[in-house]
Every structure is written in structure tokens, then in C-alpha cells.
Write a protein that holds these residues in place. Structure first.
Motif, PDB file in Angstrom:
ATOM      1  N   ASP A 179      -6.269 -10.232   4.330  1.00 64.60           N
ATOM      2  CA  ASP A 179      -7.280 -10.521   4.895  1.00 64.60           C
ATOM      3  C   ASP A 179      -7.828 -11.539   4.627  1.00 64.60           C
ATOM      4  N   THR A 180      -8.104 -12.052   3.309  1.00 63.16           N
ATOM      5  CA  THR A 180      -8.625 -12.839   2.257  1.00 63.16           C
ATOM      6  C   THR A 180      -8.448 -14.499   2.827  1.00 63.16           C
ATOM      7  N   PHE A 181      -9.362 -15.308   3.168  1.00 65.39           N
ATOM      8  CA  PHE A 181      -8.913 -16.947   3.128  1.00 65.39           C
ATOM      9  C   PHE A 181      -9.846 -17.613   2.192  1.00 65.39           C
ATOM     10  N   ASP A 205     -11.923   2.559   0.012  1.00 61.63           N
ATOM     11  CA  ASP A 205     -12.359   1.591   0.146  1.00 61.63           C
ATOM     12  C   ASP A 205     -11.745   0.243   0.375  1.00 61.63           C
ATOM     13  N   GLY A 206     -10.473   0.371  -0.824  1.00 61.24           N
ATOM     14  CA  GLY A 206      -9.377  -0.677  -0.982  1.00 61.24           C
ATOM     15  C   GLY A 206      -9.812  -1.584  -2.183  1.00 61.24           C
ATOM     16  N   TYR A 207     -10.750  -1.842  -2.413  1.00 69.35           N
ATOM     17  CA  TYR A 207     -11.287  -2.780  -3.068  1.00 69.35           C
ATOM     18  C   TYR A 207     -10.312  -3.068  -4.730  1.00 69.35           C
ATOM     19  N   ILE A 208      -9.122  -3.288  -4.807  1.00 67.78           N
ATOM     20  CA  ILE A 208      -8.945  -3.652  -5.932  1.00 67.78           C
ATOM     21  C   ILE A 208      -7.928  -4.956  -5.193  1.00 67.78           C
ATOM     22  N   GLY A 209      -7.442  -5.823  -6.267  1.00 66.91           N
ATOM     23  CA  GLY A 209      -6.826  -7.571  -6.049  1.00 66.91           C
ATOM     24  C   GLY A 209      -5.680  -6.722  -6.435  1.00 66.91           C
ATOM     25  N   PHE A 210      -5.222  -5.700  -6.507  1.00 68.21           N
ATOM     26  CA  PHE A 210      -3.239  -5.408  -7.123  1.00 68.21           C
ATOM     27  C   PHE A 210      -2.751  -4.657  -5.721  1.00 68.21           C
ATOM     28  N   GLU A 211      -3.131  -5.268  -4.632  1.00 68.03           N
ATOM     29  CA  GLU A 211      -2.352  -4.634  -3.435  1.00 68.03           C
ATOM     30  C   GLU A 211      -1.028  -4.202  -3.213  1.00 68.03           C
ATOM     31  N   GLU A 212      -0.804  -4.957  -4.197  1.00 65.21           N
ATOM     32  CA  GLU A 212       0.931  -4.793  -3.567  1.00 65.21           C
ATOM     33  C   GLU A 212       1.343  -4.297  -4.176  1.00 65.21           C
ATOM     34  N   GLU A 213       1.010  -4.323  -5.877  1.00 66.34           N
ATOM     35  CA  GLU A 213       1.375  -3.639  -7.113  1.00 66.34           C
ATOM     36  C   GLU A 213       1.580  -1.744  -6.083  1.00 66.34           C
ATOM     37  N   ILE A 214       0.035  -1.263  -5.470  1.00 62.14           N
ATOM     38  CA  ILE A 214       0.291  -0.627  -4.686  1.00 62.14           C
ATOM     39  C   ILE A 214       1.631   0.243  -3.815  1.00 62.14           C
ATOM     40  N   ARG A 241      -8.677  -4.398   4.553  1.00 64.40           N
ATOM     41  CA  ARG A 241      -7.141  -4.229   5.302  1.00 64.40           C
ATOM     42  C   ARG A 241      -5.865  -5.550   4.712  1.00 64.40           C
ATOM     43  N   THR A 242      -6.395  -5.550   3.581  1.00 67.36           N
ATOM     44  CA  THR A 242      -5.427  -5.886   3.235  1.00 67.36           C
ATOM     45  C   THR A 242      -3.887  -4.741   2.562  1.00 67.36           C
TER      46      THR A 242
END
Length: 763
Positions: free
Chosen positions: A117-119, A389-398, A423-424
Motif C-alpha cells: 500500500d506504499t509507493f 493501526d498496523g503502524y510498523i515497517g516490518f510487516e513481512e516479519e509478522i 493495509r499491507t
């Protein structure tokens, strides 16, 4: 020989800041969302107008959101009477083409994906005092929301307008943190407003009074075939655009609509909609684990909404259910001692603890997720619900930990709270956990989210869904979620050109019986969509790989790149690049580069996410220049006759075997380029002289601070220049400058070349 152009990725500040934005010079003048919605899909064009308010060419870098479940398939630049169309390329090739165009003075645009969701968008060589319109096309599904109380099911259109803040943990945990960190405009100073034109072709939306929004005030007008929806006023870019309208009653069974791919994709595709065949055969006893985010970004309205979701969910528990609640920030705090029987006393005690919960600290989500994933109880349905709110940068880790560690019978759901949830993360968790993704914008919509969550955790109708048959090449999602009462499931399918059989099967929840459906697919489509369904299928397949739902023998990045190129869509391995054929500006002319500050998401406190309480004096933080202290330079530099102003190069380009161009940022107002020879030096080696090539250099100046300028040098055959070596070019100019070292007549400079390229062959 072609120039060797290396992309100097713009450097974000070491930490994002709350900054003051001068509205008269903010390059993004306006934004408009134009969309058409029908049959569960939306085709949206985001139109942005950029203006260069400067006397020099401008490059704009803008971090922006797009739908996490959307296929980004078009990119266009309109400038005066010129139309520049984007092409899909691998990420590296697109970046190289963009930098080559910028170096040659051609207007160019680049759209790169950093998260689902981030470009990051870059628009370069926008001529002085001119405007450009950018059009970005996205195909994305609508959400189908269950009816609650006396309200029937609804379609929901959601389009993001701001990237959320992100907690990144220890240094190095998020490898692309420099791209995610952006400054935020303070005090509502970002002047840009967004407009909306949504055309709804569903007949059930004809009654405009039934079209609602939890995020904005709307104006609607019905026509013969469509209903047009607009925002009542221009809105700030600080929250998702959310519009809902009645979906009508879906027919029980399976519906197949075919479509093609984009130009160059010869595949045959379909959308498969599976609607529950019956009401649930059984109500499950539940073991429910709730994870509630109590980190600093949740302070205020987001935490209030999250508490409402959790409170309503707990109060829906029945005799025989069990529950546990874990709050997390820096660490995990248990609001229940363990998995507890859902007695009235236990629920009341937990609600008292929940009420006292306050937001503070960092979003260390991983530990809480791992603690929540435990074994199943026989004859129960284990549900894990994450509210954040999901405000993390390590989404893939989770997401990867859920895909790898979630037991087969467990379902994991996520409720994204706030005006602009990540939403990522939420879409990735729902996919990996075979659960649902819901949203609670505020306290009022939290009640609706909790009631829909109740249906998802208690009343599945079909589980363990399978899609197969001789006509099927593949389907996505690869692991479909359960189907709940009143909520159909939509999948993208690739079909064989010759057709065959299409078979859908599943297990009726609460019974030993299985359910099945079968159809013959002919060589010609019976129902066809004008939309490029192949692009959506490709995006769904990539999402499977990104969520670790599908494992492959191929390298992950190679697989994503191959799928994205086939379906002509943007991914983390492919980008859209648009380049003018002819120069728009003099490539030697000084140019500006600005990374735009963006809005703080609505309801998020600047203080609690570490941005400080008041905006600083910086309007735009410099993107490419790093001033290096004299102590960082080699002894030979520090022992020079005069103190040096050290500047780090932005870009080093070989024009031919003997000419090198160094791009860097003017360090101060009144900066002057050298006209005579400059010294070239590597540590512990003898210095040599280089000749200034005025034909390929920028004008000598004086230049204002912050503009990017060029110094072209002619080198001799004895110059030794290897990749990775630190080296320096230096010179002294006679100018009046009381700013630097107190010298009124002489100023010395050294350009630090951190990673120069290898010499071209024959140099």
C-alpha cells in the motif's frame, strides 16, 4: 560510449520530523480520485497536479499510498500538449531509464512500490514555472460487508490518501527505512485537497440516501444507469476515502465472469464468486485470543475505537467459550491470566482492565503474535483477533511468522483501526491467517466491525474450500478463507484457452458432509468483463507469495518479478517509468530536488509517534547532500593549506573514456564552481590535476543553496579510479564569503566521492 548513470537514491532524513510547510510553494497542487464501481470491482484513476514554483527545473519525490489489494497498471504524464506514457520494467531497469532521462534533461516519472500500500513517485525535470498532471490507474476489489441488525449487506469502496507512520525497531531491522521515513506537515499546513468522482453502476445504489461514508461528507446524484458520488468539499489528504452502498441479496451458488489480461498478456481469466449455500449447520464454541495494540500511535481516537471492538467482542462470548486478551507496546501485558472461561465475572474483570489501558511506547508486535499462536482445543474453533493501526515497517516479519506458525485449524483476523490503517499488514495477516480484514475508522464504526467479526468467528458455512478441474490453470488466493453466512468469497482464476471443467468443493461447517459445484467451461466466454482481470489475478498471486502462503522452488523475488512482468503490473520487483523522447530542460542547468512532507494521519498525535509538539523551521529537508565532518576525511585532506567545505557527491557519470560528470548539491548561497583545474586525490597516493570541462558543466554561478549542479572533468590516462574507493576532487575559489571559516576572499572545497564507479573500458 553511452554514459554510465547510477541512480543516487534520495536519502531521507535519519528520522522523520514535523516540519512547517509553506503552502505557496508546495508542489502538489491538487489530487482527484476518479472511479467506476460495478460487480464487486473498482477501476480508479488517481489524478495529481504538480507545479514547479521555482526558476530551476524540479524533481519531486512523493511517498504516497495506493490500495493494498489493487493492481497498479497505468501511469501517464500530461504536460502542456505532451503525453508521456509509462512502461512496466524491472525495478532496476526502470530506475536506470529514469536516471538516464534526468541526466539528459528529459522529463520523466517513476512509480515504485515499497509496500503493498506504499509507493514512491518521482517526477523529474519538470521545467521552471510549469505544471504536470500525473494519472495512475488501479484495478481493485470492493469489500463486501455483512449486513447487521436491520441493515443489509453493503459494498465498500476504500481508497487511501496518506501513508501511515511506521515504527521500525532497532537499526537495520527495516532495510528500506530511509524510503519509509517521511516528514509530516505540522499544524494542518499541507495545502493540497482531494476531490472524488465515483460512478456506481450497481442498481441498488440508485437511492442516493443509502450511499454513506464513515470518513467524509458526500453529495450524490442518480442518473439513468449510474449514481455519481462526490465529496461535499475538498478534503485533506489525511485519511482513507470510504464509501458504502447497498449490495442487494446475492444468489446462492457460484458465479463466473471472464475477462482478458492487459496488452501483451494472452491469458484467459475469470472472477469466481462463491456465495454460501445455506445458513450455518452449527455454532462453534470459540477459543478467542485478542491482541490489542497499546503503542503510542494508538493514543486518542484509535485506542478508543480498538477498546470498543474488543469490548463488544468479549460481550458476544457465550457459555462454553474461552478467551484471553493481550495488550502490547514495548512488551506484552496480559489482561487475563490465561485462556479463561467466558463467565460474566471473568468478562467484567477483563473489561475493567481494558478500560484502564493507555497508549504509550513502541509497537513490538512480534512477541504478542507468537504468544497468541498456541495449540487447539478439540471441537472448538481457535480464533486470533489483532486490533491495531498496523503502524510498523516490518510487516513481512509478522506475516511470515503467521504463515509459518499458525496451526491448521486456527484462523487469524485483523481489525485495522484509525483513519488510515496499514493495509499491507492487515491484508497480509488476513490472507496468511485465512481470516477476515475489517476496519474501524472511529468508535461508531467499531460497533459494526465487532458485529461482523462475531459472524466471522462463530458462523462459518463452508470451510476448506478447493478449486480445481481441467479448465483451471491456477487460482488466487491459493488458500481461500472460510465462507461465512451472508458473505461470498471472490477468487481470481486463470483458465485454459480450450476450457474444460471447473469444480468447487468444500466442507459444510459442523457436518461431515461435503459440498460441491461443477460447470463446463467452453472455449468461448459466456459472460465477459471489459476490465483486465488478468492484472487482478497477477496481483493476487503476488500477494500469496508476499504473504508466504505459497512456497516455490524459485527465489521469491524472481517469482514476483516474473509474474508482474507477465501481467504488466507494478510490484516490489517491477516499476512504471515514463520518459519524454526529447529534452525538456538544459541538462546542465541547476535543478532542485524536493521530497514532499505529507499529512499526519487524522487522529494520530505527533508527540506520541515521536515527531515533537511543534513544527520546525525546515520546509523541505535536503535529500541528497551529506555534509561530512573534516574528521571523516583522510589525513591528506585535513592537512590541506586551507580548511575544506566537504561535500558528498550525488551521482558520478562517465560521458566517455575521458570525461566524468559529478553531480552534487550547492552547499550554500553564492556557491561558485571552479573554472581552472582541480586536484584529484586518493588517500596515500600522489595528487593529479583534472581539467574542468565547461561545455558539460553547469554555469559557474553563483548558485543558491540546495540546487543540484554539475562539474565535468577531463581526466588523463594515468588516473586510477576503482569502484568502492574513497577519493576526492578539491579546489579553491576566490569569492567574498563571510559564512565559511571567516574567510573573506578564499574558500576551499572538497567533493568526497564515496563510491565512484569503475573506469569505463579504454579509459
Amino acid at each position: 560510449m553511452c554514459p554510465q548513470v547510477v541512480d543516487p537514491q534520495p536519502k531521507a532524513p535519519s528520522a522523520p520530523a514535523l516540519v512547517s510547510v509553506d503552502g505557496r510553494s508546495y508542489p502538489l497542487r491538487s489530487a482527484e480520485v476518479r472511479a467506476q464501481a460495478e460487480g464487486g470491482l473498482a477501476f480508479t484513476t488517481l489524478v495529481q497536479e504538480f507545479e514547479n514554483p521555482h526558476d530551476e527545473p524540479l524533481e519531486v519525490i512523493y511517498s504516497m499510498p495506493l490500495p493494498a489489494d489493487g493492481a497498479v497498471l497505468g501511469y501517464l504524464i500530461r504536460m502542456s500538449d505532451r503525453v508521456i506514457r509509462g512502461e512496466i520494467e524491472t525495478r532496476e531497469k526502470a530506475s536506470e531509464k529514469y536516471m538516464q532521462a534526468i541526466f539528459e534533461g528529459r522529463t520523466a516519472g517513476l512509480l515504485e512500490q515499497d509496500r503493498a500500500d506504499t509507493f514512491q513517485q518521482r517526477l523529474g525535470n519538470l521545467p521552471a514555472r510549469t505544471n504536470a498532471r500525473i494519472e495512475i490507474e488501479v484495478l481493485h476489489p470492493l469489500a463486501f460487508l455483512l449486513g447487521i441488525e436491520d441493515r443489509g449487506p453493503v459494498w465498500e469502496y476504500r481508497f487511501p490518501t496518506v501513508v501511515g507512520v511506521r515504527y521500525e525497531g532497532a537499526p537495520g531491522r527495516v532495510k528500506d527505512a530511509d524510503r519509509l521515513d517521511v516528514n509530516r506537515g505540522g499544524g494542518g499546513e499541507i495545502p493540497t485537497r482531494v476531490a472524488l468522482e465515483l460512478q456506481i453502476a450497481d442498481a441498488t445504489a440508485a437511492a442516493t440516501a443509502a450511499i454513506t461514508s464513515p470518513s467524509h461528507e458526500l453529495r450524490s446524484m442518480s442518473g439513468a444507469d449510474t449514481t455519481r458520488v462526490h465529496l461535499a468539499d475538498g478534503a485533506r489528504l489525511d485519511r482513507d476515502l470510504v464509501i458504502q452502498w447497498p449490495a442487494g441479496t446475492s444468489e446462492v451458488g457460484v458465479r463466473v465472469v471472464e475477462g482478458a489480461g492487459l496488452k501483451g498478456d494472452e491469458g484467459r481469466y475469470a472472477l469466481l464468486t462463491v456465495t454460501p449455500p445455506a445458513v450455518p449447520a452449527a455454532i462453534y464454541h470459540r477459543d478467542v485470543t485478542v491482541l490489542i495494540d497499546a503503542s503510542g500511535s494508538m493514543d486518542g481516537a484509535p485506542l478508543i475505537a480498538a477498546k470498543r471492538v474488543v469490548s463488544d467482542l468479549l460481550q458476544s462470548l457465550l457459555e462454553g467459550d474461552r478467551f484471553e486478551v493481550l495488550a502490547f507496546a514495548n512488551d506484552v501485558e496480559r489482561l487475563t491470566p490465561c485462556l479463561t472461561s467466558a463467565t460474566p465475572d471473568a468478562i467484567r474483570d477483563c473489561l475493567r482492565r481494558l478500560d484502564k489501558l493507555h497508549a504509550d511506547g513502541c509497537t513490538e508486535m512480534q512477541k504478542a503474535v507468537l504468544e497468541a499462536m498456541s495449540s487447539l482445543r478439540p471441537n472448538s474453533q481457535r480464533q486470533v483477533v489483532l486490533v491495531s493501526d498496523g503502524y510498523i515497517g516490518f510487516e513481512e516479519e509478522i506475516v511470515n511468522s503467521i504463515a509459518a506458525g499458525l496451526p491448521a485449524g486456527v484462523r487469524m483476523h485483523m481489525v485495522g483501526v484509525g483513519a488510515a490503517p496499514n493495509r499491507t499488514l492487515s491484508a497480509g495477516i488476513a490472507r496468511a491467517g485465512r481470516g477476515v480484514e475489517l476496519f474501524a475508522n472511529d468508535e461508531s464504526t467499531a460497533m459494526e466491525a465487532s458485529r461482523r467479526l462475531l459472524v466471522a468467528t462463530v458462523r462459518p458455512v463452508l470451510t476448506d474450500l478447493t478449486i480445481g478441474g481441467t479448465a483451471v490453470v491456477g487460482h488466487a488466493p491459493a488458500r481461500p478463507r472460510d465462507i461465512f453466512a451472508g458473505k461470498p468469497l471472490v477468487l481470481a482464476v486463470e483458465l485454459r484457452p480450450e476450457g474444460g471443467t471447473l469444480v468447487v468443493g468444500g466442507r459444510l461447517a459442523g457436518k461431515r458432509e461435503t459440498w460441491g459445484w461443477r460447470m463446463e467451461v467452453g472455449s468461448e466466454a459466456t459472460t465477459k468483463s471489459p476490465l483486465p482481470l488478468g492484472a487482478l489475478y497477477g496481483r493476487e498471486r503476488i500477494a500469496d507469495f508476499e504473504s508466504a502462503v505459497v512456497k516455490s522452488g524459485e527465489e521469491l523475488e524472481e517469482m514476483i518479478e516474473r509474474i508482474a512482468l507477465r501481467h504488466r503490473i507494478v510490484s516490489r520487483r517491477t516499476s512504471l517509468v515514463a520518459m519524454a523522447e526529447e529534452p525538456s530542460v538544459d541538462p546542465r542547468a541547476p535543478r532542485r530536488r524536493e521530497r514532499l512532507a505529507v499529512e499526519l494521519p487524522y487522529g494520530v498525535s505527533a508527540e506520541t509517534v515521536g515527531l515533537g509538539g511543534s513544527p520546525g523551521a525546515i520546509r523541505f529537508r535536503s535529500m541528497g547532500t551529506q555534509h561530512v565532518s573534516l574528521d571523516d576525511l583522510d589525513m591528506t585532506f585535513r592537512e590541506a593549506a586551507a580548511p575544506f567545505t566537504a561535500i558528498e557527491s550525488l551521482n558520478v557519470v562517465w560521458l566517455d573514456a575521458a570525461t566524468v560528470v559529478i553531480e552534487f548539491t550547492s552547499p550554500h548561497d553564492g556557491f561558485v564552481l571552479p573554472t581552472a583545474d582541480v586536484a584529484f586525490e586518493r588517500p596515500f597516493e600522489k595528487s593529479t590535476r583534472l581539467t574542468v570541462d565547461g561545455k558539460n558543466s553547469s554555469p559557474n554561478g553563483p548558485h543558491p543553496a540546495g540546487v543540484i549542479i554539475r562539474l565535468a572533468l577531463r581526466v588523463d590516462g594515468d588516473l586510477s579510479w576503482s569502484a568502492g574507493d574513497d577519493s576526492s576532487v578539491s579546489w579553491t575559489v576566490n569569492v567574498k564569503s563571510k559564512q565559511l571559516f571567516g574567510r573573506a576572499s578564499q574558500t576551499a572545497y572538497s567533493i568526497v566521492l564515496r563510491t565512484p564507479p569503475p573506469k569505463p573500458e579504454g579509459a
